[in-house]
Scaffold this motif. Structure first.
Motif, PDB file in Angstrom:
ATOM      1  N   PRO A   1       0.943  -1.083  -0.123  1.00 25.16           N
ATOM      2  CA  PRO A   1       0.091   0.034  -0.241  1.00 25.16           C
ATOM      3  C   PRO A   1       0.838   1.334   0.128  1.00 25.16           C
ATOM      4  O   PRO A   1       1.082   1.963   0.976  1.00 25.16           O
ATOM      5  CB  PRO A   1      -0.687  -0.110   1.321  1.00 25.16           C
ATOM      6  CG  PRO A   1      -0.128  -1.127   2.356  1.00 25.16           C
ATOM      7  CD  PRO A   1       0.660  -1.928   1.220  1.00 25.16           C
ATOM      8  N   VAL A   2       1.452   1.421  -1.040  1.00 21.33           N
ATOM      9  CA  VAL A   2       2.279   2.979  -1.321  1.00 21.33           C
ATOM     10  C   VAL A   2       1.465   3.548  -2.542  1.00 21.33           C
ATOM     11  O   VAL A   2       0.833   2.811  -3.333  1.00 21.33           O
ATOM     12  CB  VAL A   2       3.788   2.654  -1.533  1.00 21.33           C
ATOM     13  CG1 VAL A   2       4.261   1.986  -0.499  1.00 21.33           C
ATOM     14  CG2 VAL A   2       3.957   1.655  -2.598  1.00 21.33           C
TER      15      VAL A   2
ATOM     16  N   VAL B   1      18.120   6.952  -5.833  1.00 21.71           N
ATOM     17  CA  VAL B   1      18.166   5.454  -5.471  1.00 21.71           C
ATOM     18  C   VAL B   1      17.879   4.995  -4.211  1.00 21.71           C
ATOM     19  O   VAL B   1      17.812   5.220  -3.196  1.00 21.71           O
ATOM     20  CB  VAL B   1      19.718   5.248  -5.447  1.00 21.71           C
ATOM     21  CG1 VAL B   1      20.160   3.753  -5.502  1.00 21.71           C
ATOM     22  CG2 VAL B   1      20.217   5.739  -6.786  1.00 21.71           C
ATOM     23  N   CYS B   2      16.643   4.009  -4.538  1.00 20.88           N
ATOM     24  CA  CYS B   2      15.785   3.358  -3.472  1.00 20.88           C
ATOM     25  C   CYS B   2      16.065   1.611  -3.446  1.00 20.88           C
ATOM     26  O   CYS B   2      16.427   1.350  -4.786  1.00 20.88           O
ATOM     27  CB  CYS B   2      14.362   3.573  -3.656  1.00 20.88           C
ATOM     28  SG  CYS B   2      14.172   5.317  -3.766  1.00 20.88           S
TER      29      CYS B   2
ATOM     30  N   LEU C   1       9.352   0.709  -2.128  1.00 19.21           N
ATOM     31  CA  LEU C   1      10.078   1.114  -0.734  1.00 19.21           C
ATOM     32  C   LEU C   1      10.980   2.332  -1.202  1.00 19.21           C
ATOM     33  O   LEU C   1      12.106   2.325  -1.304  1.00 19.21           O
ATOM     34  CB  LEU C   1      11.023   0.009  -0.192  1.00 19.21           C
ATOM     35  CG  LEU C   1      11.845   0.593   1.087  1.00 19.21           C
ATOM     36  CD1 LEU C   1      10.679   0.820   2.080  1.00 19.21           C
ATOM     37  CD2 LEU C   1      12.550  -0.866   1.639  1.00 19.21           C
ATOM     38  N   PRO C   2      10.196   3.738  -1.458  1.00 16.96           N
ATOM     39  CA  PRO C   2      10.606   4.790  -1.842  1.00 16.96           C
ATOM     40  C   PRO C   2      11.380   5.655  -0.938  1.00 16.96           C
ATOM     41  O   PRO C   2      11.095   6.841  -0.825  1.00 16.96           O
ATOM     42  CB  PRO C   2       9.529   5.478  -2.360  1.00 16.96           C
ATOM     43  CG  PRO C   2       8.609   5.010  -1.522  1.00 16.96           C
ATOM     44  CD  PRO C   2       8.682   3.614  -1.296  1.00 16.96           C
TER      45      PRO C   2
ATOM     46  N   ALA D   1       9.340  -3.388   2.109  1.00 19.88           N
ATOM     47  CA  ALA D   1       8.624  -2.458   1.503  1.00 19.88           C
ATOM     48  C   ALA D   1       7.055  -2.476   2.242  1.00 19.88           C
ATOM     49  O   ALA D   1       6.676  -1.287   2.811  1.00 19.88           O
ATOM     50  CB  ALA D   1       8.181  -2.524   0.142  1.00 19.88           C
ATOM     51  N   ARG D   2       6.546  -3.587   2.537  1.00 16.66           N
ATOM     52  CA  ARG D   2       5.286  -3.634   3.105  1.00 16.66           C
ATOM     53  C   ARG D   2       5.397  -3.235   4.776  1.00 16.66           C
ATOM     54  O   ARG D   2       4.537  -2.730   5.113  1.00 16.66           O
ATOM     55  CB  ARG D   2       4.558  -5.167   3.182  1.00 16.66           C
ATOM     56  CG  ARG D   2       3.242  -4.947   3.352  1.00 16.66           C
ATOM     57  CD  ARG D   2       2.481  -6.486   3.015  1.00 16.66           C
ATOM     58  NE  ARG D   2       2.414  -6.682   1.756  1.00 16.66           N
ATOM     59  CZ  ARG D   2       3.245  -7.621   1.113  1.00 16.66           C
ATOM     60  NH1 ARG D   2       4.090  -8.285   1.749  1.00 16.66           N
ATOM     61  NH2 ARG D   2       3.278  -7.857  -0.140  1.00 16.66           N
ATOM     62  N   ALA D   3       6.386  -3.996   5.228  1.00 16.51           N
ATOM     63  CA  ALA D   3       6.662  -3.535   6.457  1.00 16.51           C
ATOM     64  C   ALA D   3       6.780  -1.761   6.931  1.00 16.51           C
ATOM     65  O   ALA D   3       6.226  -1.447   7.686  1.00 16.51           O
ATOM     66  CB  ALA D   3       7.842  -4.130   6.892  1.00 16.51           C
TER      67      ALA D   3
END
Length: 350
Positions: A194-195, A265-266, A271-272, A320-322
């Motif tokens: 959810p981003v 750079v990510c 996971l931005p 990313a989700r965490a």
């Protein structure tokens, strides 16, 4: 890249996949778009010359798979030049165009002639109603199927990406039949983070995540194409528990790096969190030495269930989700229902 070669890659030094978001411009309005795509190109996007310098740095990293994504990469006038340059310096190039009117036979042919080896199309259902509702534009399903046909005509490998949400979960088991008919070479199953425009309420439950992973492992040997998952590293745990071969370990910032349209750079597009910018630092320096990347590659820093889990070195959970759901990229993955049973570190011998 075969499994034997993968095993020799030190992912702390060399990413297996490098993705460049060449633009955020896109004609679609996807309900789960992690980029929150915009109608027009950003004036501060990396220029063509900056793109060439970026690709030189990617090549120096060891020639990982290089993916041009967006937004819609076809909205960049230099798209074919970027493909050609990447190919000329020895990169294996893939792209993820959007299902719009730009997916013409001529554009696909030009991309193939420039050196594009693989093209990934998003299909989020077996029906136009489901897919077009996802994409926010009527006709996207039809245009995507046409693009797949054009890509196969041009001799390119076709990959299909499917994002699993509560809106298409009921159609998921019908997808393999359609993909076989389309002659795809890889099915990449994404699990919603959810981003951007993606919402937590659009996610499936942890139990449904587990059920889908078990189903994917079970059908893996009977479908005529490989299956890979994105943002579901617990798929590897499920594979072990079911006695099946385990896919190679790649995770956000661990074998994977993402450069956005502005050069940030990510660890991944989901996971931005910028760890640096290629306009200021070399890509290799950021990937290898930035504290965020180093922390994400250290399973001993994981917290909660993920930190106690015997599979933490093999899986590691979706970082990313965490982050999206807790604000902490080292927290437990809320989509995993597994309760650790073994001692910490057992994953190494699992």
């Amino acid at each position: 890249m075969d499994r034997t070669r993968l095993a020799r890659v030190d992912v702390s030094q060399t990413p297996l996949v490098t993705i460049w978001e060449v633009t955020r411009a896109c004609a679609l309005a996807c309900r789960h778009c992690r980029a929150e795509a915009i109608p027009r190109r950003h004036p501060l996007e990396l220029t063509t010359e900056e793109g060439y310098r970026l690709m030189d740095q990617v090549r120096e990293l060891g020639s990982p798979l290089f993916v041009l994504t967006g937004g819609d990469p076809l909205l960049r006038p230099d798209f074919f030049d970027l493909i050609r340059y990447a190919t000329e310096i020895g990169l294996r190039v893939a792209a993820t165009p959007s299902g719009t009117g730009l997916l013409t036979r001529e554009n696909i042919r030009r991309a193939a002639e420039a050196g594009l080896r693989r093209v990934a199309f998003s299909l989020d259902g077996v029906s136009a109603g489901t897919h077009d509702a996802f994409r926010g534009v009527k006709g996207s399903f039809r245009l995507t199927l046409a693009g797949i046909e054009y890509a196969r005509e041009a001799g390119m490998e076709v990959q299909v990406n499917t994002t699993v949400t509560r809106y298409n979960l009921a159609e998921l088991r019908e997808m393999p039949r359609l993909l076989e008919e389309l002659g795809v070479r890889l099915w990449a199953v994404f699990f919603l983070v959810p981003v951007g425009r993606g919402l937590q309420e659009d996610m499936i439950t942890p139990e449904e995540h587990e059920e889908v992973c078990r189903w994917l492992v079970a059908i893996g040997e009977s479908v005529p194409f490989p299956i890979k998952t994105t943002e579901a590293p617990f798929y590897r745990r499920v594979a072990i528990q079911m006695g099946r071969p385990v896919p190679y370990t790649v995770n956000d910032g661990k074998g994977f790096v993402f450069i956005d349209h502005l050069g940030n750079v990510c660890p991944s597009g989901f996971l931005p969190l910028p760890a640096g910018n290629i306009r200021e630092q070399p890509l290799a320096e950021i990937y290898r030495n930035a504290p965020l990347f180093r922390d994400l590659r250290n399973p001993d820093l994981l917290k909660g269930k993920c930190g106690r889990c015997e599979y933490r070195s093999l899986c590691g959970g979706s970082r990313a989700r965490a982050w999206a759901l807790t604000g902490d990229p080292l927290a437990s993955d809320p989509a995993c229902p597994y309760e650790p049973e073994g001692a910490p570190g057992a994953a190494a011998s699992a």
